[in-house]
Design an enzyme around this catalytic site. Sequence first.
Site, PDB file in Angstrom:
ATOM      1  CE  LYS A 148      -2.131  -0.951   3.939  1.00 44.12           C
ATOM      2  NZ  LYS A 148      -1.590  -2.280   4.279  1.00 44.12           N
ATOM      3  NE  ARG A 178      -4.591  -1.412   9.808  1.00 47.31           N
ATOM      4  CZ  ARG A 178      -3.458  -0.955   9.301  1.00 47.31           C
ATOM      5  NH1 ARG A 178      -3.332   0.281   8.957  1.00 47.31           N
ATOM      6  NH2 ARG A 178      -2.447  -1.766   9.138  1.00 47.31           N
ATOM      7  NE  ARG A 234       6.789  -3.679   6.085  1.00 48.03           N
ATOM      8  CZ  ARG A 234       5.457  -3.624   6.146  1.00 48.03           C
ATOM      9  NH1 ARG A 234       4.772  -3.121   5.154  1.00 48.03           N
ATOM     10  NH2 ARG A 234       4.825  -4.074   7.200  1.00 48.03           N
ATOM     11  NE  ARG A 248       6.188  -1.421  10.245  1.00 47.57           N
ATOM     12  CZ  ARG A 248       5.033  -1.384   9.590  1.00 47.57           C
ATOM     13  NH1 ARG A 248       4.953  -0.780   8.410  1.00 47.57           N
ATOM     14  NH2 ARG A 248       3.956  -1.944  10.090  1.00 47.57           N
ATOM     15  NE  ARG A 275       1.603  -5.516  11.002  1.00 51.95           N
ATOM     16  CZ  ARG A 275       2.806  -5.524  10.402  1.00 51.95           C
ATOM     17  NH1 ARG A 275       3.845  -6.092  10.992  1.00 51.95           N
ATOM     18  NH2 ARG A 275       2.951  -4.995   9.228  1.00 51.95           N
TER      19      ARG A 275
HETATM   20  P1  ADP Z   1       0.622  -2.653   7.983  1.00 53.33           P
HETATM   21  O1  ADP Z   1       1.921  -2.978   7.352  1.00 53.33           O
HETATM   22  O2  ADP Z   1       0.160  -3.734   8.935  1.00 53.33           O
HETATM   23  O3  ADP Z   1      -0.431  -2.241   7.012  1.00 53.33           O
HETATM   24  P2  ADP Z   1       0.763   0.042   9.140  1.00 53.33           P
HETATM   25  O4  ADP Z   1       2.085   0.676   9.004  1.00 53.33           O
HETATM   26  O5  ADP Z   1      -0.341   0.548   8.290  1.00 53.33           O
HETATM   27  O6  ADP Z   1       0.992  -1.510   9.015  1.00 53.33           O
HETATM   28  O7  ADP Z   1       0.283   0.171  10.663  1.00 53.33           O
HETATM   29  C1  ADP Z   1       1.105  -0.196  11.741  1.00 53.33           C
HETATM   30  C2  ADP Z   1       0.270  -0.312  12.992  1.00 53.33           C
HETATM   31  O8  ADP Z   1      -0.325   0.958  13.299  1.00 53.33           O
HETATM   32  C3  ADP Z   1      -0.917  -1.261  12.892  1.00 53.33           C
HETATM   33  O9  ADP Z   1      -0.553  -2.601  13.150  1.00 53.33           O
HETATM   34  C4  ADP Z   1      -1.825  -0.708  13.981  1.00 53.33           C
HETATM   35  O10 ADP Z   1      -1.390  -1.069  15.270  1.00 53.33           O
HETATM   36  C5  ADP Z   1      -1.641   0.791  13.836  1.00 53.33           C
HETATM   37  N1  ADP Z   1      -2.611   1.399  12.892  1.00 53.33           N
HETATM   38  C6  ADP Z   1      -2.339   1.979  11.696  1.00 53.33           C
HETATM   39  N2  ADP Z   1      -3.470   2.414  11.123  1.00 53.33           N
HETATM   40  C7  ADP Z   1      -4.478   2.102  11.972  1.00 53.33           C
HETATM   41  C8  ADP Z   1      -5.893   2.295  11.935  1.00 53.33           C
HETATM   42  N3  ADP Z   1      -6.499   2.902  10.904  1.00 53.33           N
HETATM   43  N4  ADP Z   1      -6.617   1.842  12.986  1.00 53.33           N
HETATM   44  C9  ADP Z   1      -6.036   1.253  14.049  1.00 53.33           C
HETATM   45  N5  ADP Z   1      -4.705   1.030  14.140  1.00 53.33           N
HETATM   46  C10 ADP Z   1      -3.927   1.457  13.116  1.00 53.33           C
END
Ligand code: ADP
Length: 287
Positions: free
Chosen positions: A67, A144, A178, A222, A233
């Site tokens: 994404k 989300r 990553r 990360r 996740r």
């Molecule tokens: P991913 O690679 O899982 O898509 P992100 O970088 O988007 O990871 O998000 C990292 C973390 O930040 C998520 O695992 C969650 O804990 C938190 N997070 C990000 N966006 C949201 C959201 N819209 N609602 C709730 N938690 C979020």
Amino acid sequence: MAVLNRFLRARGSAISSISRSFSSSSLNSEIDLRAASSVNPLSLPLGRETKDKHVQWVFLGCPGVGKGTYASRLSNLLGVPHIATGDLVREELSSGGPLASQLTEIVNQGKLVSDEIIINLLSKRLEAGVAKGESGFILDGFPRTIRQAEILEGVTDIDLVINLKLREEALLAKCLGRRICSECGGNYNVACIDIKSENGSPGMYMAPLLPPPHCASKLITRSDDTEEVVKERLRVYNEMSRPVEEFYRSRGKLLEFLLPGGIPESWPKLLQALNLDDHDDKKSAAA
Ligand code: ADP
């Protein structure tokens, strides 16, 4: 949440005419890239004028799907900000602010941060953007949950939701591969995905995205990109975020895009699916 409401109402009035011009009935709700690219070119109502329209787009997709990569490229191409709620969470963590310790625990367990905290972080980011004269956005990682989607729907029109998909076998490896440059923030991936064709299912190759020499010694991973946390996740995505796909599908706003491989194969096809393949700046939209 009040802040997000106020902010988006104000800007929504200016941008909603754009949103309405994206007739939802003309969006293809079920687009399989393989079918789309081999049969008929898609006719999304985008194209050249999109650049001046300050799009309000959302990217959905499992952890590791890419994404951030594609949202960032489109943001460069279209001149709108790429706003990733995961980045906002990580910035809050590294700022050591009052929420930091609570957030660290949640993120490192692979759980979702509460809707209230996320909306608060997003509101602040959007307000800061408005102060700088930004308009339009590409949201990555938000909404989300269904509740987040409903809140967003209550305050502004989303033009298009791009649901990125990648073969299941590649997702875990992509997350584990990553790497981020601790100095410049550049995103790389050391995983080499090479799925052989088997029993009629095609193979897929995704080359690693290696850092330039000056970043190579500064790479970090990360803290939530461990096998155990990534699996959690993915589980949380299926439980909490998968229903968001249906939320937008039922509104005719969902563009499903199955990534055919790495960036060299996928980027031109994504542009084609978005009817942006004749965009003047497409070649310079670097990652
Ligand atoms: P991913 O690679 O899982 O898509 P992100 O970088 O988007 O990871 O998000 C990292 C973390 O930040 C998520 O695992 C969650 O804990 C938190 N997070 C990000 N966006 C949201 C959201 N819209 N609602 C709730 N938690 C979020």
